[in-house]
Scaffold this active site. Sequence first.
Site, PDB file in Angstrom:
ATOM      1  N   GLN A  22      -9.245 -54.275   8.637  1.00  9.25           N
ATOM      2  CA  GLN A  22     -10.148 -53.195   8.254  1.00  9.25           C
ATOM      3  C   GLN A  22     -11.543 -53.752   8.004  1.00  9.25           C
ATOM      4  OE1 GLN A  22      -9.084 -49.857   8.142  1.00  9.25           O
ATOM      5  NE2 GLN A  22      -7.336 -50.832   9.143  1.00  9.25           N
ATOM      6  N   CYS A  23     -12.520 -52.860   8.034  1.00  2.99           N
ATOM      7  CA  CYS A  23     -13.913 -53.194   7.780  1.00  2.99           C
ATOM      8  C   CYS A  23     -14.013 -53.949   6.455  1.00  2.99           C
ATOM      9  CB  CYS A  23     -14.738 -51.908   7.718  1.00  2.99           C
ATOM     10  SG  CYS A  23     -16.494 -52.187   7.494  1.00  2.99           S
ATOM     11  N   PRO A  24     -14.766 -55.003   6.399  1.00  2.00           N
ATOM     12  CA  PRO A  24     -15.729 -55.524   7.361  1.00  2.00           C
ATOM     13  C   PRO A  24     -15.184 -56.630   8.262  1.00  2.00           C
ATOM     14  CG  PRO A  24     -16.081 -56.670   5.313  1.00  2.00           C
ATOM     15  CD  PRO A  24     -14.921 -55.693   5.098  1.00  2.00           C
ATOM     16  N   LEU A  25     -13.878 -56.914   8.212  1.00  3.95           N
ATOM     17  CA  LEU A  25     -13.347 -58.071   8.930  1.00  3.95           C
ATOM     18  C   LEU A  25     -13.561 -58.040  10.448  1.00  3.95           C
ATOM     19  CD1 LEU A  25     -10.140 -58.829   6.845  1.00  3.95           C
ATOM     20  CD2 LEU A  25     -12.325 -60.029   6.846  1.00  3.95           C
ATOM     21  N   ASP A  49      -9.212 -50.352  13.444  1.00  6.93           N
ATOM     22  CA  ASP A  49      -9.895 -49.728  12.308  1.00  6.93           C
ATOM     23  C   ASP A  49     -10.553 -48.428  12.784  1.00  6.93           C
ATOM     24  OD1 ASP A  49     -11.500 -48.990  10.178  1.00  6.93           O
ATOM     25  OD2 ASP A  49     -12.564 -50.888  10.047  1.00  6.93           O
TER      26      ASP A  49
END
Length: 84
Positions: A22-25, A49
């Site tokens: 998920q964000c920010p990955l 995501d």
Amino acid sequence: MPTDASATPLHHDTEIDTSGLQCPLPILRAKKALNAMESGQVLRVITTDPGAERDFQAFAVQTGNTLLSQQMDGQRGVHYLRRR
């Protein structure tokens, strides 16, 4: 930004799969991969995501990298970025 689930895959030099992240990955992994690439090379990023489509659009604008294509197919997205 171009969004086409039926588009043929574009040529790419490097691919990363951020499925399940998920964000920010996904953005952070893409940034790291782009930093290791040469100017003009293309990165293909696979995401799951739901916000990735919008995130990669903003990332391209902020970093000066070119978002060549985004292909969304249900929960899966494929994003192509050209290194500045």
